[in-house]
Write an enzyme that holds these catalytic residues in place. Structure first.
Site, PDB file in Angstrom:
ATOM      1  N   PRO A  13     -73.677  -4.147  -1.035  1.00 49.90           N
ATOM      2  CA  PRO A  13     -73.627  -2.687  -1.013  1.00 49.90           C
ATOM      3  C   PRO A  13     -72.461  -2.128  -0.194  1.00 49.90           C
ATOM      4  CG  PRO A  13     -75.446  -3.502   0.324  1.00 49.90           C
ATOM      5  CD  PRO A  13     -74.931  -4.670  -0.467  1.00 49.90           C
ATOM      6  N   ASN A  14     -71.921  -1.039  -0.738  1.00 51.77           N
ATOM      7  CA  ASN A  14     -70.853  -0.245  -0.120  1.00 51.77           C
ATOM      8  C   ASN A  14     -69.474  -0.903  -0.161  1.00 51.77           C
ATOM      9  OD1 ASN A  14     -72.509   2.018   0.672  1.00 51.77           O
ATOM     10  ND2 ASN A  14     -73.427   0.646   2.173  1.00 51.77           N
ATOM     11  N   ARG A  21     -63.678   3.609   2.862  1.00 50.81           N
ATOM     12  CA  ARG A  21     -64.786   3.408   3.786  1.00 50.81           C
ATOM     13  C   ARG A  21     -64.277   2.934   5.148  1.00 50.81           C
ATOM     14  NH1 ARG A  21     -68.979  -1.683   3.764  1.00 50.81           N
ATOM     15  NH2 ARG A  21     -70.443  -0.790   5.261  1.00 50.81           N
ATOM     16  N   TYR A  26     -62.813  -1.676   8.088  1.00 51.87           N
ATOM     17  CA  TYR A  26     -62.802  -2.511   6.883  1.00 51.87           C
ATOM     18  C   TYR A  26     -61.426  -2.641   6.240  1.00 51.87           C
ATOM     19  CZ  TYR A  26     -67.851  -2.160   7.349  1.00 51.87           C
ATOM     20  OH  TYR A  26     -69.132  -2.233   7.842  1.00 51.87           O
ATOM     21  N   ASN A  77     -70.213 -11.867   0.403  1.00 50.96           N
ATOM     22  CA  ASN A  77     -70.235 -10.820   1.416  1.00 50.96           C
ATOM     23  C   ASN A  77     -71.388  -9.908   1.020  1.00 50.96           C
ATOM     24  OD1 ASN A  77     -69.986  -8.735   3.173  1.00 50.96           O
ATOM     25  ND2 ASN A  77     -67.787  -8.406   2.847  1.00 50.96           N
ATOM     26  N   ALA A  80     -74.581  -5.002   4.187  1.00 55.60           N
ATOM     27  CA  ALA A  80     -75.692  -4.789   5.117  1.00 55.60           C
ATOM     28  C   ALA A  80     -76.903  -5.674   4.817  1.00 55.60           C
ATOM     29  CB  ALA A  80     -76.101  -3.318   5.084  1.00 55.60           C
ATOM     30  N   HIS A  83     -77.989  -8.652   7.029  1.00 59.05           N
ATOM     31  CA  HIS A  83     -78.787  -8.512   8.249  1.00 59.05           C
ATOM     32  C   HIS A  83     -80.251  -8.198   7.969  1.00 59.05           C
ATOM     33  CE1 HIS A  83     -74.698  -8.256   9.624  1.00 59.05           C
ATOM     34  NE2 HIS A  83     -74.516  -7.103   9.019  1.00 59.05           N
ATOM     35  N   ASP A  90     -83.481 -16.464   0.428  1.00 60.98           N
ATOM     36  CA  ASP A  90     -84.270 -17.398  -0.375  1.00 60.98           C
ATOM     37  C   ASP A  90     -83.547 -17.769  -1.666  1.00 60.98           C
ATOM     38  OD1 ASP A  90     -86.187 -17.299   1.570  1.00 60.98           O
ATOM     39  OD2 ASP A  90     -87.646 -16.144   0.410  1.00 60.98           O
ATOM     40  N   GLU A 101     -70.372 -17.750   3.684  1.00 62.22           N
ATOM     41  CA  GLU A 101     -70.670 -16.371   4.097  1.00 62.22           C
ATOM     42  C   GLU A 101     -69.377 -15.712   4.562  1.00 62.22           C
ATOM     43  OE1 GLU A 101     -73.565 -16.110   7.231  1.00 62.22           O
ATOM     44  OE2 GLU A 101     -73.233 -13.964   7.520  1.00 62.22           O
ATOM     45  N   HIS A 103     -67.376 -11.946   5.844  1.00 61.92           N
ATOM     46  CA  HIS A 103     -67.356 -10.542   6.256  1.00 61.92           C
ATOM     47  C   HIS A 103     -65.924 -10.139   6.572  1.00 61.92           C
ATOM     48  CE1 HIS A 103     -71.649 -10.785   6.559  1.00 61.92           C
ATOM     49  NE2 HIS A 103     -71.502 -11.859   7.297  1.00 61.92           N
ATOM     50  N   SER A 105     -65.144  -7.607   8.668  1.00 60.09           N
ATOM     51  CA  SER A 105     -65.104  -7.313  10.104  1.00 60.09           C
ATOM     52  C   SER A 105     -65.700  -8.482  10.891  1.00 60.09           C
ATOM     53  CB  SER A 105     -65.889  -6.035  10.391  1.00 60.09           C
ATOM     54  OG  SER A 105     -67.260  -6.198  10.053  1.00 60.09           O
ATOM     55  N   ARG A 110     -69.474  -6.052  16.918  1.00 58.07           N
ATOM     56  CA  ARG A 110     -70.001  -4.743  16.521  1.00 58.07           C
ATOM     57  C   ARG A 110     -71.438  -4.561  17.041  1.00 58.07           C
ATOM     58  NH1 ARG A 110     -68.856  -3.795  10.411  1.00 58.07           N
ATOM     59  NH2 ARG A 110     -69.379  -1.679  11.094  1.00 58.07           N
ATOM     60  N   ARG A 114     -75.905  -6.138  13.765  1.00 58.09           N
ATOM     61  CA  ARG A 114     -75.053  -6.920  12.858  1.00 58.09           C
ATOM     62  C   ARG A 114     -74.874  -8.368  13.331  1.00 58.09           C
ATOM     63  NH1 ARG A 114     -72.827  -2.822   9.526  1.00 58.09           N
ATOM     64  NH2 ARG A 114     -72.657  -0.878  10.671  1.00 58.09           N
TER      65      ARG A 114
END
Ligand code: DHK
Length: 156
Positions: A13-14, A21, A26, A77, A80, A83, A90, A101, A103, A105, A110, A114
């Protein structure tokens, strides 16, 4: 080339809002630009990429479930959902695929919420804090995991 390992790069998302953003966090590179950069890097490395984005947790779960039949590895990525999402944890746990994984940032610099990830313990490793360049670093790491380059980065 059909026999190149196909890597799923999955964005949560986002991340479709990259470029507008919070650029101080970012960066100003858009998701479309990142996709183009990933395609070029994948070509250089001998990989295919399937670059996807969704704002919906269930859709991300369904894409991860399908990946075991279609892909050789997953770079994720999860935004949110990193977290919060036991469901994404799963789904990743039941794939037999290597997971990285990612990210943009450095999440550890932060807010405390996070600092915990539901993905790290089902991932081979984590790349964070390098902005859009992290996607290319993830592809380079994935190229070694799926065996198209050797440990020293040369062609296998
Ligand atoms: C992206 C998000 O959308 C945040 O919710 C994460 C991650 C960090 C990133 O840095 O790419 O906390």
């Amino acid at each position: 080339m059909a026999d190149r390992p196909d890597i799923l790069i999955l964005n949560g998302p986002n991340l479709n809002m990259l470029g507008v953003r919070e650029p101080a966090i970012y960066g100003s590179t858009t998701l479309a630009q990142i996709e183009g950069n990933c395609a070029a890097e994948a070509d250089r490395l001998g990989l295919e990429v399937d670059f996807r984005q969704s704002n919906f947790e269930g859709e991300l779960v369904s894409i991860i479930q399908q990946a075991r039949d279609e892909h050789a590895g997953i770079v994720i990525n999860a935004g949110a959902y990193t977290h919060t999402s036991v469901a994404i944890h799963d789904a990743l746990a039941l794939t037999d695929l290597p997971v990285i994984e990612l990210h943009l940032s450095n999440t550890f610099k932060r807010e405390p919420f996070r600092h915990h990830s539901y993905i790290s313990d089902v991932a081979v490793g984590v790349i964070c804090g390098f902005g859009a360049h992290g996607y290319l670093l993830a592809l380079q790491a994935m190229a070694r995991l799926v065996g198209v380059v050797d440990e020293d980065g040369s062609n296998a």
